[in-house]
Write a protein that holds these residues in place. Structure first.
Motif, short mmCIF file in Angstrom:
data_model
loop_
_atom_site.label_atom_id
_atom_site.label_comp_id
_atom_site.label_asym_id
_atom_site.label_seq_id
_atom_site.Cartn_x
_atom_site.Cartn_y
_atom_site.Cartn_z
N ASP A 156 0.85 -1.19 0.00
CA ASP A 156 0.00 0.00 0.00
C ASP A 156 0.88 1.24 0.00
N ALA A 157 0.37 2.32 -0.58
CA ALA A 157 1.06 3.61 -0.47
C ALA A 157 0.89 4.21 0.92
N HIS A 158 -0.12 3.74 1.66
CA HIS A 158 -0.50 4.35 2.93
C HIS A 158 -0.48 3.31 4.06
N LEU A 159 -0.35 3.80 5.28
CA LEU A 159 -0.26 2.91 6.44
C LEU A 159 -1.57 2.20 6.73
N ASP A 160 -2.69 2.92 6.63
CA ASP A 160 -4.02 2.40 6.99
C ASP A 160 -4.08 1.96 8.45
N THR A 161 -3.30 2.64 9.29
CA THR A 161 -3.37 2.38 10.73
C THR A 161 -3.72 3.65 11.50
N TRP A 162 -4.40 4.59 10.84
CA TRP A 162 -4.85 5.77 11.55
C TRP A 162 -5.94 5.40 12.54
N ASP A 163 -6.06 6.17 13.59
CA ASP A 163 -7.10 5.89 14.58
C ASP A 163 -8.47 6.30 14.06
N ALA A 164 -8.51 7.35 13.26
CA ALA A 164 -9.76 7.80 12.66
C ALA A 164 -9.43 8.47 11.33
N TYR A 165 -10.40 8.49 10.45
CA TYR A 165 -10.24 9.08 9.14
C TYR A 165 -11.48 9.91 8.86
N PHE A 166 -11.30 11.23 8.78
CA PHE A 166 -12.43 12.15 8.68
C PHE A 166 -13.46 11.90 9.79
N GLY A 167 -12.93 11.63 10.99
CA GLY A 167 -13.77 11.47 12.16
C GLY A 167 -14.39 10.10 12.32
N GLN A 168 -14.14 9.18 11.40
CA GLN A 168 -14.75 7.84 11.46
C GLN A 168 -13.70 6.79 11.82
N ARG A 169 -14.09 5.81 12.64
CA ARG A 169 -13.15 4.79 13.10
C ARG A 169 -13.10 3.57 12.18
N PHE A 170 -14.12 3.38 11.36
CA PHE A 170 -14.15 2.23 10.46
C PHE A 170 -14.19 2.73 9.02
N THR A 171 -13.00 2.85 8.43
CA THR A 171 -12.85 3.37 7.06
C THR A 171 -11.69 2.66 6.39
N HIS A 172 -11.45 3.05 5.14
CA HIS A 172 -10.33 2.44 4.41
C HIS A 172 -8.98 2.92 4.90
N GLY A 173 -8.94 3.90 5.80
CA GLY A 173 -7.67 4.35 6.37
C GLY A 173 -7.38 3.81 7.76
N THR A 174 -8.27 2.95 8.28
CA THR A 174 -8.13 2.50 9.67
C THR A 174 -8.19 0.99 9.89
N PRO A 175 -8.31 0.13 8.85
CA PRO A 175 -8.60 -1.28 9.13
C PRO A 175 -7.54 -1.99 9.96
N PHE A 176 -6.28 -1.63 9.77
CA PHE A 176 -5.23 -2.39 10.46
C PHE A 176 -5.00 -1.87 11.87
#
Length: 217
Positions: free
Chosen positions: A50-70
Motif C-alpha cells: 500500500d502507499a499508505h499505512l491504513d493504521t490511523w485511529d480515525a479518518y475524517f472522524g470515522q473509526r471504520f474506514t479504508h484508512g483504519t482497518p489495520f
C-alpha cells in the motif's frame, strides 16, 4: 452494517476449511476478512502492499474506514506483533505521529525508496524473515503501484512501485504460509484503457496461485 455482512459471508465461506481471497471494494473490507480468517487460523502476520499505512485511529472522524482497518485489527488482537509489514509506503502523512504510532503497534515499514535501493529480492527476504512460520494474510491496495501502472484508484500517489516489482515480490512469498488475502481499491471510473484492472487481475491471479500451491491444488 456492511462490515458485519462481509464478516458473516466470509465466515460462511471459510466454514468448510477453505481459504479466501477477496476483491474490493475499498480497504475497509480487510477488517472483517481478517476477523474471519483469524477465527480459523489464529492471530495472523500481515503483508500489506500500500502507499499508505491504513493504521490511523480515525479518518475524517470515522473509526471504520479504508484508512483504519489495520489499527482496528491490531486493537482486536487479530495480528501478531512484530510479524507484519507495510510495503510501498510513500506520500503525505496526516501527522508526525503516524509512523511512530504504527511502529509502536509492531509494524515494519518498507517504502518505495527502500524497494528501489534494496531491490525486490532483498525486500522479499526481509518479509519472509519477519513473518516466519506464522499464518500470513496478504492485502494489496492497488495504489501501491505508481499511477502510471494503476491510474484507476481513489488515492493515487506518485513514486510508486512498478507492476513488475509488485508481482516479483508477491511471487517471492511462495515459501510462507499464506491463508488469505485481498486486492482492493480499484476504481473503474478513474481507469484508462483498463490499465489498473489488468494489473489487479494479475495480482489476484498470482495471489490465488500462491494459495493453491500451499494447499496442493
Amino acid at each position: 452494517m456492511a462490515v458485519t455482512q462481509i464478516e458473516a459471508a466470509a465466515d460462511a465461506l471459510l466454514v468448510g476449511g477453505g481459504r479466501l481471497v477477496a476483491i474490493g471494494g475499498d480497504h475497509t473490507i480487510a477488517l472483517p476478512l481478517l476477523r474471519a480468517t483469524a477465527r480459523r487460523h489464529g492471530p495472523l502476520a500481515l503483508v500489506h502492499f500500500d502507499a499508505h499505512l491504513d493504521t490511523w485511529d480515525a479518518y475524517f472522524g470515522q473509526r471504520f474506514t479504508h484508512g483504519t482497518p489495520f489499527r482496528r485489527a491490531w486493537e482486536e488482537g487479530l495480528l501478531l506483533r512484530d510479524h507484519s509489514a507495510h510495503v510501498g509506503l510513500r506520500g503525505p502523512l496526516y501527522g508526525s505521529h503516524d509512523l511512530t504510532d504504527d511502529a509502536a503497534m509492531g509494524f515494519g515499514q518498507i517504502s518505495t525508496a527502500d524497494v528501489a535501493a534494496l531491490g525486490p529480492a532483498a525486500v522479499v527476504a526481509q518479509l519472509i524473515e519477519r513473518v516466519g512460520d506464522a499464518p500470513v494474510y496478504v492485502s494489496v491496495d492497488i495504489d501501491v503501484l505508481d499511477p502510471a501502472h494503476a491510474p484507476g484508484t481513489g488515492t493515487p500517489e506518485a513514486g510508486g512501485l512498478t507492476s513488475r516489482e509488485l508481482l516479483t515480490m508477491l511471487r517471492g512469498l511462495d515459501a510462507v504460509s499464506i491463508v488469505g488475502g485481498d486486492v482492493v481499491e480499484v476504481s473503474p471510473a478513474y481507469d484508462h484503457a483498463e490499465i489498473t484492472a489488468i494489473a489487479a487481475a494479475h495480482v489476484f491471479y498470482d495471489l490465488v496461485t500462491l494459495l493453491s500451491r500451499r494447499v496442493g491444488l
